[in-house]
Design a protein around this motif. Structure first.
Motif, PDB file in Angstrom:
ATOM      1  N   SER A 163       0.780  -1.237   0.000  1.00 49.95           N
ATOM      2  CA  SER A 163       0.000   0.000   0.000  1.00 49.95           C
ATOM      3  C   SER A 163       0.814   1.290   0.000  1.00 49.95           C
ATOM      4  N   ILE A 164       2.107   1.243   0.303  1.00 45.88           N
ATOM      5  CA  ILE A 164       2.878   2.479   0.424  1.00 45.88           C
ATOM      6  C   ILE A 164       3.557   2.805  -0.909  1.00 45.88           C
ATOM      7  N   ASP A 165       3.459   4.042  -1.317  1.00 45.33           N
ATOM      8  CA  ASP A 165       4.027   4.511  -2.577  1.00 45.33           C
ATOM      9  C   ASP A 165       5.538   4.314  -2.598  1.00 45.33           C
ATOM     10  N   LEU A 180       8.785   5.339   0.071  1.00 42.56           N
ATOM     11  CA  LEU A 180       9.793   4.412   0.589  1.00 42.56           C
ATOM     12  C   LEU A 180      11.193   4.857   0.201  1.00 42.56           C
ATOM     13  N   ALA A 181      11.343   5.384  -1.008  1.00 47.78           N
ATOM     14  CA  ALA A 181      12.655   5.835  -1.474  1.00 47.78           C
ATOM     15  C   ALA A 181      13.210   6.925  -0.576  1.00 47.78           C
ATOM     16  N   GLY A 182      12.319   7.719   0.028  1.00 44.19           N
ATOM     17  CA  GLY A 182      12.760   8.784   0.909  1.00 44.19           C
ATOM     18  C   GLY A 182      13.186   8.311   2.281  1.00 44.19           C
ATOM     19  N   LEU A 183      13.054   7.024   2.549  1.00 48.01           N
ATOM     20  CA  LEU A 183      13.382   6.472   3.866  1.00 48.01           C
ATOM     21  C   LEU A 183      14.759   5.828   3.915  1.00 48.01           C
ATOM     22  N   VAL A 184      15.460   5.771   2.773  1.00 50.25           N
ATOM     23  CA  VAL A 184      16.729   5.051   2.712  1.00 50.25           C
ATOM     24  C   VAL A 184      17.861   5.976   2.280  1.00 50.25           C
ATOM     25  N   GLU A 240       4.502  -8.115  -8.127  1.00 47.55           N
ATOM     26  CA  GLU A 240       4.461  -6.792  -8.744  1.00 47.55           C
ATOM     27  C   GLU A 240       5.731  -6.038  -8.354  1.00 47.55           C
ATOM     28  N   VAL A 241       6.570  -5.746  -9.328  1.00 46.42           N
ATOM     29  CA  VAL A 241       7.778  -4.964  -9.089  1.00 46.42           C
ATOM     30  C   VAL A 241       7.475  -3.518  -9.452  1.00 46.42           C
ATOM     31  N   VAL A 242       7.692  -2.622  -8.486  1.00 49.26           N
ATOM     32  CA  VAL A 242       7.350  -1.214  -8.683  1.00 49.26           C
ATOM     33  C   VAL A 242       8.604  -0.357  -8.516  1.00 49.26           C
ATOM     34  N   LEU A 262       5.834  -2.120 -12.803  1.00 43.67           N
ATOM     35  CA  LEU A 262       5.180  -0.812 -12.885  1.00 43.67           C
ATOM     36  C   LEU A 262       6.268   0.257 -12.870  1.00 43.67           C
ATOM     37  N   ASN A 263       6.208   1.173 -13.806  1.00 40.42           N
ATOM     38  CA  ASN A 263       7.217   2.224 -13.894  1.00 40.42           C
ATOM     39  C   ASN A 263       7.050   3.295 -12.826  1.00 40.42           C
ATOM     40  N   ARG A 264       5.882   3.352 -12.208  1.00 42.35           N
ATOM     41  CA  ARG A 264       5.659   4.247 -11.072  1.00 42.35           C
ATOM     42  C   ARG A 264       4.532   3.687 -10.226  1.00 42.35           C
TER      43      ARG A 264
END
Length: 312
Positions: free
Chosen positions: A118-120, A124-128, A150-152, A179-181
């Motif tokens: 469920s998380i965009d 998540l990218a902003g957490l690492v 599903e790879v996002v 998914l590209n985004r």
């Protein structure tokens, strides 16, 4: 070959570990409590016992697989691991803490694949510290048997991260969509919510029952799209006929953007589904073992493709 770990010892983590060791690959599972670790081990063993009961594995396969799994609360066990499936609670602060731990303890080039539903991906990218090595790899339950992932991606996902992820998932005999985004619900949960919303609407309108909706899905929709694709069927029917159907049906489809009253009533009364014993169905009248088997049965054939280990 990647050195693989799973961070999270719950249902998703234990099933993910089952799949990995079921293909003869070592796996480290990181949990956070002794009770959780014991529950994880029992879940993995139950998964194997179910496979054995179906004649899909042997006690020798189970013993050899269980020898490949390390279940621990110590994050230091992530040392030299190059690929970590993150399967912890759906909260950004929980995930941020886990990502910090992974980056501190795992290999410098570690890929983090979140199992979030469920998380965009951008959030998540902003957490690492190294967003280029993070993406979403969202599986479906039962994770060790249902083949789709599903790879996002997000804006900063590196091509090498995607390449490594696809190579590993293909080793585990997964079917992958990319998914590209991010979009809310990705693909499968987005489709599911549309079906759930329409189904609840039809029940509330007195059109039919939960049992008959399930019968319609199981013996028409489900069977059809198990052999041909949704959009293959759309093309086969043709735009002319589909347009005529859409003109009749679209105006009457449920369009609510709010939780429906049936669901709100269930939340208010504690009748919230299987775990509560009552939801749309009275679960006291259902055989739990039979339901668990039916949940897995469409995927039994895929287990035959596993590169199962065995005792020597």
């Amino acid at each position: 070959m990647e050195r693989i770990a799973v961070y999270g010892a719950g249902t998703i983590g234990s099933c993910q570990a089952t799949l990995i060791i079921g293909n003869g690959l070592p796996c480290t599972v990181i949990g956070h409590s002794e009770r959780g670790l014991e529950r994880c081990r029992k879940s993995i063993e139950q998964n194997w016992d179910d496979l054995i009961a179906e004649g899909l594995a042997t006690e020798g396969n189970k013993q050899a697989a269980m020898a490949l799994v390390t279940i621990t609360n110590d994050p230091a066990a992530l040392q030299e691991h190059t690929f970590v499936f993150e399967a912890v609670a759906e909260g950004t602060e929980e995930k941020r803490a886990v990502y910090e731990t992974i980056e501190q303890n795992a290999a410098p080039n570690v890929v983090i694949a979140s199992c979030t539903s469920s998380i965009d991906a951008e959030i998540l990218a902003g957490l690492v510290s190294h967003p280029e090595r993070l993406l979403i790899a969202h599986p479906f339950q039962p994770v060790h048997m249902l083949p789709l992932v599903e790879v996002v991606r997000h804006e900063k996902t590196a091509e090498d991260t995607v390449t490594r992820t696809l190579a590993l998932l293909e080793t585990l005999h997964r079917q992958v969509v990319v998914l590209n985004r991010s979009v809310p619900g990705f693909l499968v949960n987005r489709f599911a919510q549309a079906l759930f919303r329409e189904s609840i609407y039809l029940i509330e309108q007195g059109v039919t029952t939960a049992a008959d909706i399930d019968r319609a899905v199981k013996y028409a929709v489900g069977m059809r799209y198990a052999s041909i694709g949704l959009l293959e069927y759309f093309d086969a029917v043709g735009y002319e006929l589909e347009s005529a159907i859409a003109k009749n049906v679209y105006p009457d489809l449920c369009g609510t953007r709010e939780l429906q009253q049936l669901v709100l009533d269930g939340l208010a009364t504690g009748k919230t589904g299987q775990a509560a014993g009552q939801g749309l169905y009275d679960w006291s009248q259902k055989d739990a073992d039979d339901f668990r088997r039916r949940k897995q049965s469409p995927y039994f054939a895929g287990v035959k493709e596993w590169a199962m280990p065995d005792v020597k």
